[in-house]
Design an enzyme around this catalytic site. Structure first.
Site, PDB file in Angstrom:
ATOM      1  N   CYS A 118       0.813  -1.228   0.000  1.00 41.95           N
ATOM      2  CA  CYS A 118       0.000   0.000   0.000  1.00 41.95           C
ATOM      3  C   CYS A 118       0.844   1.275   0.000  1.00 41.95           C
ATOM      4  CB  CYS A 118      -0.958   0.015   1.179  1.00 41.95           C
ATOM      5  SG  CYS A 118      -2.135  -1.346   1.134  1.00 41.95           S
ATOM      6  N   HIS A 261      -3.217   7.057   2.323  1.00 42.46           N
ATOM      7  CA  HIS A 261      -3.662   5.746   1.849  1.00 42.46           C
ATOM      8  C   HIS A 261      -5.043   5.445   2.419  1.00 42.46           C
ATOM      9  CE1 HIS A 261      -3.976   1.639   0.872  1.00 42.46           C
ATOM     10  NE2 HIS A 261      -3.849   1.228   2.096  1.00 42.46           N
ATOM     11  N   ASN A 291     -10.100  -0.071  -0.231  1.00 46.27           N
ATOM     12  CA  ASN A 291      -8.630   0.023  -0.216  1.00 46.27           C
ATOM     13  C   ASN A 291      -8.105  -0.586  -1.525  1.00 46.27           C
ATOM     14  OD1 ASN A 291      -5.901  -0.422   0.116  1.00 46.27           O
ATOM     15  ND2 ASN A 291      -6.064  -1.213   2.195  1.00 46.27           N
TER      16      ASN A 291
END
Ligand code: COA
Length: 352
Positions: A118, A261, A291
Protein backbone atom coordinates in the site's frame (compact mmCIF):
# COMPACT_ATOMS: atom_id res chain seq x y z
CA UNK A 1 16.95 27.19 -8.43
CA UNK A 2 17.40 23.51 -7.80
CA UNK A 3 16.28 20.80 -10.16
CA UNK A 4 13.11 18.87 -9.17
CA UNK A 5 10.59 16.36 -10.49
CA UNK A 6 7.32 18.13 -11.28
CA UNK A 7 3.86 16.54 -11.46
CA UNK A 8 2.31 17.52 -14.82
CA UNK A 9 -0.39 14.87 -15.41
CA UNK A 10 -2.87 12.84 -13.33
CA UNK A 11 -5.26 10.01 -14.17
CA UNK A 12 -7.13 7.17 -12.50
CA UNK A 13 -9.27 4.21 -13.38
CA UNK A 14 -11.46 1.63 -11.67
CA UNK A 15 -13.04 -1.36 -13.42
CA UNK A 16 -16.76 -0.90 -14.16
CA UNK A 17 -18.12 -3.74 -11.98
CA UNK A 18 -19.31 -2.38 -8.61
CA UNK A 19 -19.74 -4.61 -5.56
CA UNK A 20 -21.78 -2.84 -2.88
CA UNK A 21 -21.70 -3.97 0.77
CA UNK A 22 -25.13 -5.59 0.41
CA UNK A 23 -23.78 -8.03 -2.18
CA UNK A 24 -21.01 -9.10 0.23
CA UNK A 25 -23.64 -9.50 2.97
CA UNK A 26 -25.50 -12.00 0.74
CA UNK A 27 -22.34 -14.15 0.49
CA UNK A 28 -20.69 -13.74 3.90
CA UNK A 29 -21.53 -13.31 7.59
CA UNK A 30 -21.37 -9.52 7.48
CA UNK A 31 -23.65 -6.53 6.97
CA UNK A 32 -23.69 -3.17 5.21
CA UNK A 33 -24.02 -1.57 8.66
CA UNK A 34 -20.88 -3.32 10.07
CA UNK A 35 -18.74 -2.48 7.05
CA UNK A 36 -19.87 1.18 6.92
CA UNK A 37 -19.44 1.86 10.61
CA UNK A 38 -16.15 -0.05 11.13
CA UNK A 39 -14.44 1.00 7.85
CA UNK A 40 -16.41 3.78 6.10
CA UNK A 41 -16.55 1.69 2.91
CA UNK A 42 -19.83 1.48 0.97
CA UNK A 43 -18.74 -0.24 -2.24
CA UNK A 44 -15.68 -1.33 -4.21
CA UNK A 45 -14.86 -2.10 -7.86
CA UNK A 46 -13.72 -5.53 -9.03
CA UNK A 47 -12.21 -6.75 -12.31
CA UNK A 48 -13.85 -9.32 -14.60
CA UNK A 49 -12.49 -12.87 -14.92
CA UNK A 50 -9.47 -12.86 -17.25
CA UNK A 51 -8.62 -9.21 -16.63
CA UNK A 52 -5.38 -8.25 -14.88
CA UNK A 53 -3.48 -5.44 -13.18
CA UNK A 54 -1.90 -4.22 -16.43
CA UNK A 55 -5.39 -3.55 -17.85
CA UNK A 56 -6.06 -1.08 -15.03
CA UNK A 57 -2.53 0.36 -15.18
CA UNK A 58 -2.88 1.05 -18.91
CA UNK A 59 -6.23 2.84 -18.42
CA UNK A 60 -4.88 5.00 -15.58
CA UNK A 61 -1.64 5.66 -17.49
CA UNK A 62 -3.55 6.68 -20.60
CA UNK A 63 -5.56 9.23 -18.60
CA UNK A 64 -2.43 10.64 -16.93
CA UNK A 65 -0.74 11.04 -20.32
CA UNK A 66 -3.85 12.75 -21.74
CA UNK A 67 -3.92 15.04 -18.70
CA UNK A 68 -0.27 15.96 -19.26
CA UNK A 69 -0.99 16.73 -22.93
CA UNK A 70 -4.20 18.68 -22.24
CA UNK A 71 -2.45 21.98 -21.43
CA UNK A 72 -1.24 22.10 -25.02
CA UNK A 73 2.35 21.13 -24.35
CA UNK A 74 4.16 18.03 -25.43
CA UNK A 75 4.05 16.59 -21.94
CA UNK A 76 3.03 13.09 -23.05
CA UNK A 77 5.89 12.92 -25.49
CA UNK A 78 9.37 12.08 -24.41
CA UNK A 79 8.41 9.69 -21.62
CA UNK A 80 11.54 7.62 -21.02
CA UNK A 81 10.62 5.85 -17.78
CA UNK A 82 7.63 3.82 -16.57
CA UNK A 83 7.52 2.79 -12.90
CA UNK A 84 4.62 0.60 -11.80
CA UNK A 85 3.86 0.05 -8.12
CA UNK A 86 1.99 -3.22 -7.65
CA UNK A 87 1.83 -6.32 -5.45
CA UNK A 88 -0.47 -8.14 -7.85
CA UNK A 89 1.56 -8.30 -11.08
CA UNK A 90 0.02 -10.01 -14.12
CA UNK A 91 2.53 -12.86 -13.63
CA UNK A 92 5.06 -13.68 -10.86
CA UNK A 93 7.71 -13.16 -13.55
CA UNK A 94 8.40 -10.90 -15.46
CA UNK A 95 7.52 -7.46 -14.12
CA UNK A 96 4.30 -5.88 -15.44
CA UNK A 97 5.67 -2.39 -16.24
CA UNK A 98 7.27 -3.33 -19.60
CA UNK A 99 3.93 -4.68 -20.91
CA UNK A 100 2.16 -1.54 -19.70
CA UNK A 101 4.77 0.66 -21.41
CA UNK A 102 4.45 -1.28 -24.66
CA UNK A 103 0.64 -1.12 -24.63
CA UNK A 104 0.82 2.65 -24.07
CA UNK A 105 3.01 3.02 -27.14
CA UNK A 106 6.10 3.62 -24.99
CA UNK A 107 7.90 0.40 -25.87
CA UNK A 108 11.67 0.68 -25.51
CA UNK A 109 11.75 2.92 -22.44
CA UNK A 110 13.07 1.90 -19.00
CA UNK A 111 10.24 0.09 -17.20
CA UNK A 112 10.13 -1.80 -13.91
CA UNK A 113 7.88 -2.66 -10.96
CA UNK A 114 8.17 -1.47 -7.38
CA UNK A 115 6.73 -3.63 -4.59
CA UNK A 116 5.85 -1.84 -1.37
CA UNK A 117 2.18 -2.93 -1.14
CA UNK A 118 0.00 0.00 0.00
CA UNK A 119 3.04 2.33 0.19
CA UNK A 120 3.99 1.35 -3.36
CA UNK A 121 2.87 4.55 -5.06
CA UNK A 122 4.88 6.80 -2.71
CA UNK A 123 7.97 4.59 -3.13
CA UNK A 124 7.55 4.57 -6.93
CA UNK A 125 7.17 8.34 -6.94
CA UNK A 126 10.39 8.71 -4.90
CA UNK A 127 12.32 6.36 -7.22
CA UNK A 128 11.13 8.12 -10.38
CA UNK A 129 11.69 11.61 -8.93
CA UNK A 130 15.23 10.63 -7.91
CA UNK A 131 15.96 9.31 -11.40
CA UNK A 132 14.70 12.56 -12.92
CA UNK A 133 16.72 14.81 -10.63
CA UNK A 134 19.81 12.62 -11.17
CA UNK A 135 19.41 13.00 -14.93
CA UNK A 136 18.88 9.25 -15.52
CA UNK A 137 15.48 10.01 -17.07
CA UNK A 138 13.66 13.14 -18.29
CA UNK A 139 9.95 12.26 -18.10
CA UNK A 140 8.30 9.49 -16.14
CA UNK A 141 4.94 7.80 -15.95
CA UNK A 142 4.40 6.57 -12.38
CA UNK A 143 1.48 4.20 -11.87
CA UNK A 144 -0.01 2.49 -8.83
CA UNK A 145 -2.28 -0.44 -9.73
CA UNK A 146 -3.56 -3.50 -7.90
CA UNK A 147 -6.18 -6.19 -8.24
CA UNK A 148 -6.42 -7.58 -4.72
CA UNK A 149 -9.72 -9.26 -5.61
CA UNK A 150 -7.50 -11.92 -7.23
CA UNK A 151 -5.70 -12.84 -3.98
CA UNK A 152 -8.45 -12.53 -1.35
CA UNK A 153 -9.85 -15.58 0.44
CA UNK A 154 -13.46 -15.75 -0.84
CA UNK A 155 -14.55 -16.80 2.66
CA UNK A 156 -12.74 -14.00 4.58
CA UNK A 157 -15.34 -11.38 5.51
CA UNK A 158 -12.73 -8.93 6.81
CA UNK A 159 -10.44 -8.63 3.80
CA UNK A 160 -13.27 -8.92 1.27
CA UNK A 161 -15.01 -6.00 2.95
CA UNK A 162 -11.96 -3.78 2.72
CA UNK A 163 -10.19 -4.28 -0.60
CA UNK A 164 -11.12 -3.20 -4.13
CA UNK A 165 -9.35 -3.05 -7.50
CA UNK A 166 -8.11 0.22 -9.01
CA UNK A 167 -5.26 2.27 -10.44
CA UNK A 168 -3.96 5.82 -10.57
CA UNK A 169 -1.02 7.50 -12.26
CA UNK A 170 0.95 10.71 -12.57
CA UNK A 171 3.33 12.08 -15.19
CA UNK A 172 6.55 13.65 -13.91
CA UNK A 173 8.86 15.97 -15.83
CA UNK A 174 12.04 17.72 -14.77
CA UNK A 175 11.69 21.32 -13.65
CA UNK A 176 12.50 23.72 -10.83
CA UNK A 177 11.86 23.21 -7.12
CA UNK A 178 9.81 26.42 -6.83
CA UNK A 179 7.33 25.51 -9.61
CA UNK A 180 3.81 24.36 -8.71
CA UNK A 181 3.78 20.53 -8.86
CA UNK A 182 7.43 20.17 -7.80
CA UNK A 183 7.96 17.27 -5.40
CA UNK A 184 9.50 18.96 -2.37
CA UNK A 185 10.64 15.97 -0.36
CA UNK A 186 10.06 12.39 0.72
CA UNK A 187 10.10 10.45 3.97
CA UNK A 188 10.39 6.66 3.53
CA UNK A 189 10.74 3.82 6.03
CA UNK A 190 10.23 0.13 6.73
CA UNK A 191 10.10 -2.46 9.52
CA UNK A 192 10.65 -6.03 8.33
CA UNK A 193 9.98 -7.32 11.86
CA UNK A 194 6.30 -6.77 11.03
CA UNK A 195 6.37 -8.62 7.70
CA UNK A 196 3.91 -11.29 8.94
CA UNK A 197 1.18 -8.73 9.63
CA UNK A 198 0.33 -8.32 5.93
CA UNK A 199 1.27 -11.31 3.79
CA UNK A 200 0.56 -13.95 1.17
CA UNK A 201 2.35 -16.95 2.71
CA UNK A 202 2.54 -19.21 -0.35
CA UNK A 203 3.87 -18.77 -3.85
CA UNK A 204 7.28 -17.27 -3.07
CA UNK A 205 10.70 -18.91 -2.78
CA UNK A 206 10.30 -19.61 0.98
CA UNK A 207 7.38 -21.94 0.32
CA UNK A 208 8.28 -23.22 -3.15
CA UNK A 209 11.78 -24.31 -2.10
CA UNK A 210 10.15 -26.91 0.18
CA UNK A 211 8.88 -28.79 -2.88
CA UNK A 212 5.65 -29.40 -0.95
CA UNK A 213 2.24 -28.06 -1.89
CA UNK A 214 1.30 -25.00 0.19
CA UNK A 215 -1.08 -25.57 3.11
CA UNK A 216 -4.67 -24.74 2.08
CA UNK A 217 -5.41 -21.04 2.54
CA UNK A 218 -1.79 -19.92 2.33
CA UNK A 219 -2.30 -18.82 -1.27
CA UNK A 220 -4.55 -16.01 -0.03
CA UNK A 221 -3.76 -12.58 1.37
CA UNK A 222 -3.92 -12.40 5.15
CA UNK A 223 -3.76 -9.48 7.54
CA UNK A 224 -3.67 -8.94 11.32
CA UNK A 225 -6.36 -6.24 11.17
CA UNK A 226 -6.13 -4.67 14.63
CA UNK A 227 -2.32 -4.57 14.76
CA UNK A 228 -2.21 -3.16 11.23
CA UNK A 229 -4.68 -0.47 12.25
CA UNK A 230 -2.43 0.69 15.10
CA UNK A 231 0.76 0.57 13.01
CA UNK A 232 -0.93 2.44 10.13
CA UNK A 233 -1.97 5.36 12.35
CA UNK A 234 1.40 5.51 14.11
CA UNK A 235 3.61 5.32 11.03
CA UNK A 236 1.60 7.51 8.65
CA UNK A 237 1.36 10.22 11.33
CA UNK A 238 5.07 10.00 12.17
CA UNK A 239 6.19 9.96 8.55
CA UNK A 240 3.90 12.85 7.60
CA UNK A 241 5.06 14.91 10.59
CA UNK A 242 8.75 14.20 9.80
CA UNK A 243 8.30 15.55 6.30
CA UNK A 244 6.23 18.56 7.42
CA UNK A 245 8.98 19.49 9.89
CA UNK A 246 11.73 18.98 7.33
CA UNK A 247 10.17 21.18 4.65
CA UNK A 248 8.88 23.76 7.15
CA UNK A 249 5.15 23.57 6.42
CA UNK A 250 4.13 25.27 9.66
CA UNK A 251 2.15 28.31 10.77
CA UNK A 252 0.65 30.26 7.84
CA UNK A 253 2.33 27.87 5.41
CA UNK A 254 0.84 24.67 6.85
CA UNK A 255 -0.66 21.70 5.03
CA UNK A 256 -3.93 22.29 3.14
CA UNK A 257 -4.81 18.69 2.24
CA UNK A 258 -3.57 15.26 3.25
CA UNK A 259 -4.10 12.49 0.72
CA UNK A 260 -3.44 9.39 2.80
CA UNK A 261 -3.66 5.75 1.85
CA UNK A 262 -7.37 4.87 1.92
CA UNK A 263 -7.49 1.91 4.32
CA UNK A 264 -10.20 2.74 6.85
CA UNK A 265 -11.95 6.05 7.56
CA UNK A 266 -11.15 5.62 11.27
CA UNK A 267 -7.44 5.40 10.39
CA UNK A 268 -7.73 8.58 8.29
CA UNK A 269 -9.49 10.46 11.13
CA UNK A 270 -6.86 9.32 13.64
CA UNK A 271 -4.01 10.46 11.36
CA UNK A 272 -5.75 13.83 10.94
CA UNK A 273 -6.07 14.15 14.74
CA UNK A 274 -2.39 13.29 15.26
CA UNK A 275 -1.41 15.99 12.74
CA UNK A 276 -3.78 18.53 14.31
CA UNK A 277 -5.80 18.89 11.07
CA UNK A 278 -9.55 19.30 10.56
CA UNK A 279 -11.59 16.44 9.06
CA UNK A 280 -12.19 18.40 5.84
CA UNK A 281 -8.42 18.60 5.24
CA UNK A 282 -8.20 14.81 5.00
CA UNK A 283 -9.25 13.51 1.59
CA UNK A 284 -11.63 10.53 1.76
CA UNK A 285 -12.79 8.46 -1.22
CA UNK A 286 -12.67 4.95 0.28
CA UNK A 287 -16.46 4.98 0.64
CA UNK A 288 -16.63 4.51 -3.16
CA UNK A 289 -13.59 2.30 -3.87
CA UNK A 290 -12.35 0.67 -0.65
CA UNK A 291 -8.63 0.02 -0.22
CA UNK A 292 -7.11 -0.21 -3.70
CA UNK A 293 -3.56 -0.78 -2.37
CA UNK A 294 -0.99 0.89 -4.70
CA UNK A 295 -3.81 2.56 -6.63
CA UNK A 296 -5.22 4.17 -3.50
CA UNK A 297 -3.32 7.48 -3.19
CA UNK A 298 -3.41 8.56 -6.87
CA UNK A 299 -7.09 7.48 -7.11
CA UNK A 300 -7.97 9.57 -4.04
CA UNK A 301 -5.97 12.47 -5.47
CA UNK A 302 -7.76 12.26 -8.83
CA UNK A 303 -11.18 12.14 -7.13
CA UNK A 304 -10.30 15.12 -4.92
CA UNK A 305 -9.00 17.16 -7.87
CA UNK A 306 -12.10 16.31 -9.95
CA UNK A 307 -14.33 17.40 -7.04
CA UNK A 308 -12.41 20.69 -6.60
CA UNK A 309 -11.36 19.63 -3.11
CA UNK A 310 -7.64 19.67 -3.99
CA UNK A 311 -6.99 22.93 -5.85
CA UNK A 312 -4.04 24.65 -7.54
CA UNK A 313 -1.74 26.16 -4.91
CA UNK A 314 -2.80 23.78 -2.12
CA UNK A 315 0.02 22.34 -0.03
CA UNK A 316 -0.66 18.63 -0.45
CA UNK A 317 0.88 15.89 1.63
CA UNK A 318 0.68 12.29 0.43
CA UNK A 319 1.20 9.55 3.02
CA UNK A 320 0.94 5.78 2.87
CA UNK A 321 1.40 2.67 4.97
CA UNK A 322 1.43 -0.97 3.96
CA UNK A 323 2.90 -4.45 4.01
CA UNK A 324 6.58 -4.91 4.63
CA UNK A 325 5.90 -3.09 6.84
CA UNK A 326 6.52 0.06 4.84
CA UNK A 327 5.50 3.70 5.06
CA UNK A 328 6.24 6.90 3.19
CA UNK A 329 5.20 10.49 2.54
CA UNK A 330 5.67 13.03 -0.23
CA UNK A 331 4.88 16.75 -0.43
CA UNK A 332 4.03 19.12 -3.26
CA UNK A 333 2.16 22.33 -4.00
CA UNK A 334 -0.72 21.31 -6.27
CA UNK A 335 -0.30 22.48 -9.92
CA UNK A 336 -3.04 23.62 -12.33
CA UNK A 337 -3.78 20.33 -14.10
CA UNK A 338 -6.58 19.30 -16.44
CA UNK A 339 -8.12 15.88 -15.84
CA UNK A 340 -9.18 13.91 -18.92
CA UNK A 341 -11.56 11.27 -17.56
CA UNK A 342 -12.31 9.63 -20.91
CA UNK A 343 -9.56 9.98 -23.52
CA UNK A 344 -10.10 8.29 -26.88
CA UNK A 345 -9.14 4.64 -26.59
CA UNK A 346 -6.23 3.88 -28.86
CA UNK A 347 -4.80 0.88 -27.12
CA UNK A 348 -4.94 -2.81 -27.61
CA UNK A 349 -5.46 -5.47 -25.00
CA UNK A 350 -2.75 -7.99 -24.20
CA UNK A 351 -3.34 -11.13 -26.22
CA UNK A 352 -1.63 -13.73 -24.04
N1 COA B 1 -18.38 -8.15 9.22
C1 COA B 1 -18.75 -8.44 10.49
N2 COA B 1 -17.86 -8.68 11.46
C2 COA B 1 -16.56 -8.61 11.14
C3 COA B 1 -16.11 -8.31 9.85
C4 COA B 1 -17.09 -8.08 8.87
N3 COA B 1 -16.75 -7.76 7.59
N4 COA B 1 -14.76 -8.30 9.85
C5 COA B 1 -14.37 -8.60 11.09
N5 COA B 1 -15.47 -8.80 11.88
C6 COA B 1 -15.51 -9.15 13.28
C7 COA B 1 -14.27 -9.84 13.76
O1 COA B 1 -14.29 -11.21 13.38
C8 COA B 1 -14.37 -9.66 15.24
O2 COA B 1 -15.26 -10.62 15.74
P1 COA B 1 -14.94 -11.34 17.15
O3 COA B 1 -14.89 -10.21 18.15
O4 COA B 1 -16.11 -12.25 17.30
O5 COA B 1 -13.62 -12.01 16.97
C9 COA B 1 -15.04 -8.29 15.37
O6 COA B 1 -15.58 -7.99 14.08
C10 COA B 1 -14.11 -7.18 15.75
O7 COA B 1 -12.89 -7.36 15.03
P2 COA B 1 -11.73 -6.32 15.09
O8 COA B 1 -10.61 -6.79 14.24
O9 COA B 1 -11.45 -5.95 16.49
O10 COA B 1 -12.49 -5.09 14.41
P3 COA B 1 -11.94 -3.69 14.09
O11 COA B 1 -12.88 -2.69 14.61
O12 COA B 1 -10.48 -3.56 14.40
O13 COA B 1 -12.06 -3.64 12.49
C11 COA B 1 -10.69 -3.95 10.57
C12 COA B 1 -11.41 -4.62 11.71
C13 COA B 1 -9.97 -5.00 9.76
C14 COA B 1 -11.73 -3.24 9.70
C15 COA B 1 -9.72 -2.90 11.14
O14 COA B 1 -8.91 -3.50 12.13
C16 COA B 1 -8.83 -2.31 10.10
O15 COA B 1 -9.29 -1.53 9.29
N6 COA B 1 -7.55 -2.65 10.11
C17 COA B 1 -6.60 -2.13 9.17
C18 COA B 1 -6.79 -2.81 7.86
C19 COA B 1 -5.96 -2.20 6.80
O16 COA B 1 -5.91 -1.01 6.73
N7 COA B 1 -5.30 -3.02 6.01
C20 COA B 1 -4.49 -2.59 4.95
C21 COA B 1 -3.25 -2.06 5.48
S1 COA B 1 -2.44 -1.06 4.41
Amino acid sequence: MSRAAVVCGLGAWVPPRVVPNDVLAEQLDTSDEWIRTRTGIERRHVIEPGDATSDLAVEAGRRALASAAARGGAEAEGIDLVVLATSTPDHPCPATAPVVAERLGLGGVAAFDVGAVCTGFVYALAVAASMLTAGTAQRALVIGADTFSTILDPGDRTTRAIFGDGAGAVVLRTGDADEPGALLGFDLGSDGAGSDMITVRAGGSRQRSTGEPAPEGDQYFSMAGRAVFTEAVLNMSKSAQNLIDRIGWTGDASVDRVVAHQANVRILRAVGDQLGLADEQIVVNLDKVGNTVAGSIPLALADAVAAGDVRPGHRVLLTGFGGGLTWGSAALRWPDLALVPDPTPTLRKEQS
